[in-house]
Design a protein around this motif. Structure first.
Motif, PDB file in Angstrom:
ATOM      1  N   LEU A 135       0.822  -1.213   0.000  1.00 46.86           N
ATOM      2  CA  LEU A 135       0.000   0.000   0.000  1.00 46.86           C
ATOM      3  C   LEU A 135       0.855   1.261   0.000  1.00 46.86           C
ATOM      4  CD1 LEU A 135      -2.697  -1.166   2.576  1.00 46.86           C
ATOM      5  CD2 LEU A 135      -2.939  -1.058   0.098  1.00 46.86           C
ATOM      6  N   VAL A 136       1.941   1.263   0.755  1.00 43.72           N
ATOM      7  CA  VAL A 136       2.807   2.444   0.825  1.00 43.72           C
ATOM      8  C   VAL A 136       3.575   2.635  -0.487  1.00 43.72           C
ATOM      9  CG1 VAL A 136       4.851   3.387   1.983  1.00 43.72           C
ATOM     10  CG2 VAL A 136       2.970   2.462   3.335  1.00 43.72           C
ATOM     11  N   LEU A 137       4.020   1.537  -1.087  1.00 45.96           N
ATOM     12  CA  LEU A 137       4.764   1.636  -2.347  1.00 45.96           C
ATOM     13  C   LEU A 137       3.878   2.036  -3.526  1.00 45.96           C
ATOM     14  CD1 LEU A 137       7.106  -1.469  -2.120  1.00 45.96           C
ATOM     15  CD2 LEU A 137       7.778   0.936  -2.112  1.00 45.96           C
ATOM     16  N   SER A 138       2.577   1.917  -3.366  1.00 48.80           N
ATOM     17  CA  SER A 138       1.669   2.231  -4.468  1.00 48.80           C
ATOM     18  C   SER A 138       1.737   3.694  -4.882  1.00 48.80           C
ATOM     19  CB  SER A 138       0.224   1.862  -4.096  1.00 48.80           C
ATOM     20  OG  SER A 138       0.092   0.463  -4.039  1.00 48.80           O
ATOM     21  N   ALA A 154      -2.469   3.840 -14.888  1.00 48.67           N
ATOM     22  CA  ALA A 154      -2.928   5.229 -14.724  1.00 48.67           C
ATOM     23  C   ALA A 154      -3.683   5.401 -13.406  1.00 48.67           C
ATOM     24  CB  ALA A 154      -3.804   5.638 -15.898  1.00 48.67           C
ATOM     25  N   LEU A 155      -4.392   4.367 -12.976  1.00 50.97           N
ATOM     26  CA  LEU A 155      -5.127   4.430 -11.702  1.00 50.97           C
ATOM     27  C   LEU A 155      -4.214   4.319 -10.484  1.00 50.97           C
ATOM     28  CD1 LEU A 155      -8.278   2.240 -12.404  1.00 50.97           C
ATOM     29  CD2 LEU A 155      -8.210   4.709 -12.013  1.00 50.97           C
ATOM     30  N   ARG A 156      -2.998   3.833 -10.671  1.00 50.92           N
ATOM     31  CA  ARG A 156      -2.085   3.647  -9.536  1.00 50.92           C
ATOM     32  C   ARG A 156      -1.824   4.956  -8.795  1.00 50.92           C
ATOM     33  NH1 ARG A 156      -3.389   0.049  -7.758  1.00 50.92           N
ATOM     34  NH2 ARG A 156      -2.148   0.735  -6.044  1.00 50.92           N
ATOM     35  N   GLY A 185      -3.036   5.030  -5.306  1.00 51.05           N
ATOM     36  CA  GLY A 185      -1.837   4.958  -4.480  1.00 51.05           C
ATOM     37  C   GLY A 185      -1.753   6.078  -3.460  1.00 51.05           C
ATOM     38  N   ILE A 186      -2.180   7.276  -3.856  1.00 49.91           N
ATOM     39  CA  ILE A 186      -2.194   8.398  -2.900  1.00 49.91           C
ATOM     40  C   ILE A 186      -3.140   8.088  -1.741  1.00 49.91           C
ATOM     41  CG2 ILE A 186      -2.915  10.806  -2.598  1.00 49.91           C
ATOM     42  CD1 ILE A 186      -1.792  11.303  -5.442  1.00 49.91           C
ATOM     43  N   THR A 214      -4.196   5.025  -0.685  1.00 45.93           N
ATOM     44  CA  THR A 214      -3.734   3.917   0.154  1.00 45.93           C
ATOM     45  C   THR A 214      -2.494   4.294   0.957  1.00 45.93           C
ATOM     46  OG1 THR A 214      -2.450   2.937  -1.662  1.00 45.93           O
ATOM     47  CG2 THR A 214      -4.716   2.159  -1.364  1.00 45.93           C
ATOM     48  N   PHE A 215      -1.601   5.093   0.357  1.00 48.32           N
ATOM     49  CA  PHE A 215      -0.413   5.553   1.083  1.00 48.32           C
ATOM     50  C   PHE A 215      -0.823   6.375   2.295  1.00 48.32           C
ATOM     51  CE2 PHE A 215       2.650   8.903   1.974  1.00 48.32           C
ATOM     52  CZ  PHE A 215       3.842   8.205   2.079  1.00 48.32           C
ATOM     53  N   THR A 216      -1.699   7.359   2.080  1.00 47.89           N
ATOM     54  CA  THR A 216      -2.115   8.248   3.164  1.00 47.89           C
ATOM     55  C   THR A 216      -2.833   7.473   4.261  1.00 47.89           C
ATOM     56  OG1 THR A 216      -2.353  10.014   1.532  1.00 47.89           O
ATOM     57  CG2 THR A 216      -3.410  10.355   3.669  1.00 47.89           C
ATOM     58  N   ALA A 217      -3.745   6.601   3.863  1.00 42.30           N
ATOM     59  CA  ALA A 217      -4.492   5.814   4.857  1.00 42.30           C
ATOM     60  C   ALA A 217      -3.561   4.902   5.643  1.00 42.30           C
ATOM     61  CB  ALA A 217      -5.581   4.997   4.156  1.00 42.30           C
ATOM     62  N   THR A 218      -2.632   4.250   4.966  1.00 42.58           N
ATOM     63  CA  THR A 218      -1.732   3.318   5.653  1.00 42.58           C
ATOM     64  C   THR A 218      -0.814   4.034   6.630  1.00 42.58           C
ATOM     65  OG1 THR A 218      -1.813   1.858   3.730  1.00 42.58           O
ATOM     66  CG2 THR A 218      -0.029   1.487   5.301  1.00 42.58           C
ATOM     67  N   ILE A 219      -0.254   5.160   6.197  1.00 43.87           N
ATOM     68  CA  ILE A 219       0.617   5.914   7.100  1.00 43.87           C
ATOM     69  C   ILE A 219      -0.161   6.368   8.331  1.00 43.87           C
ATOM     70  CG2 ILE A 219       1.971   8.045   7.347  1.00 43.87           C
ATOM     71  CD1 ILE A 219       3.392   5.821   5.773  1.00 43.87           C
TER      72      ILE A 219
END
Length: 199
Positions: free
Chosen positions: A17-20, A110-112, A116-117, A119-124
């Motif tokens: 999720l963070v690498l996305s 293109a959806l990444r 990704g923004i 999933t990154f924000t939520a995971t952090i």
């Protein structure tokens, strides 16, 4: 469920999720720059080779995303692309352009970035809050001021112990939320990077 924060698979899913986000930015930039360049120069001799290069890069990036899904999410996704190596170059290019899998790969990449923004924000956020609460009793003696979390101030041992317990409970909920986000990512990757039922 209580051991979810300690499972290696939870941490692998969190890494996915963070690498996305960084990968999503890379894929989005690659697609938009090369597509703009290729389409903008299509009337010259440069446009068609640039768009062919974009197709090759999209397939390579999608292959990397399939590997990432297998390694970090535990989800093997078969490559949906047909072997076209027996065809002459011109027919191979036309066949590849007509392949739905190439266009699904491009949509996925293109959806990444937007996904990704999120999933990154939520995971952090999901990892940082419980971790901050868990380590607050250890760091409180070293801090010049009491531990502050919004309106809550923890400056007694009982309050710091409450922070620790709340952190443990939130870590369990956060791990379950990370697993839920990873499941949604599995569904997206399988739907767009795998073979469709008609293929």
């Amino acid at each position: 469920a209580l051991l979810a924060p300690l499972r290696p698979s939870t941490w692998a899913e969190a890494a996915y999720l963070v690498l996305s986000m960084p990968l999503g930015i890379l894929w989005f930039t690659m697609i938009t720059c090369l597509a703009s360049l290729g389409i903008g120069t299509l009337i010259t001799l440069i446009g068609a080779p640039v768009l062919c290069l974009l197709g090759v890069l999209v397939m390579a990036a999608a292959r990397l995303e399939r590997l990432r899904a297998r390694w970090l999410l535990g989800t093997p996704i078969a490559d949906p692309h047909r072997d076209l190596s027996a065809l002459p170059l011109g027919k191979r290019i036309l066949a590849r352009l007509g392949e739905a899998a190439l266009w699904r790969d491009a949509v996925y990449l293109a959806l990444r970035m937007p996904v990704g923004i999120l999933t990154f924000t939520a995971t952090i956020a999901l990892v940082a809050l419980p971790l901050g609460l868990i380590v607050s009793p250890l760091l409180a003696p070293l801090a010049p001021e009491p531990v502050r979390m919004g309106w809550f101030v923890a400056d007694t041992p009982a309050e710091l112990a409450a922070c620790f317990v709340a952190g443990l409970l939130l870590a369990i909920l956060a791990a379950l939320a990370v697993r839920g986000l990873a499941h949604l990512e599995r569904l997206l990757a399988t739907a767009l990077l795998g073979a469709s039922p008609s293929e």
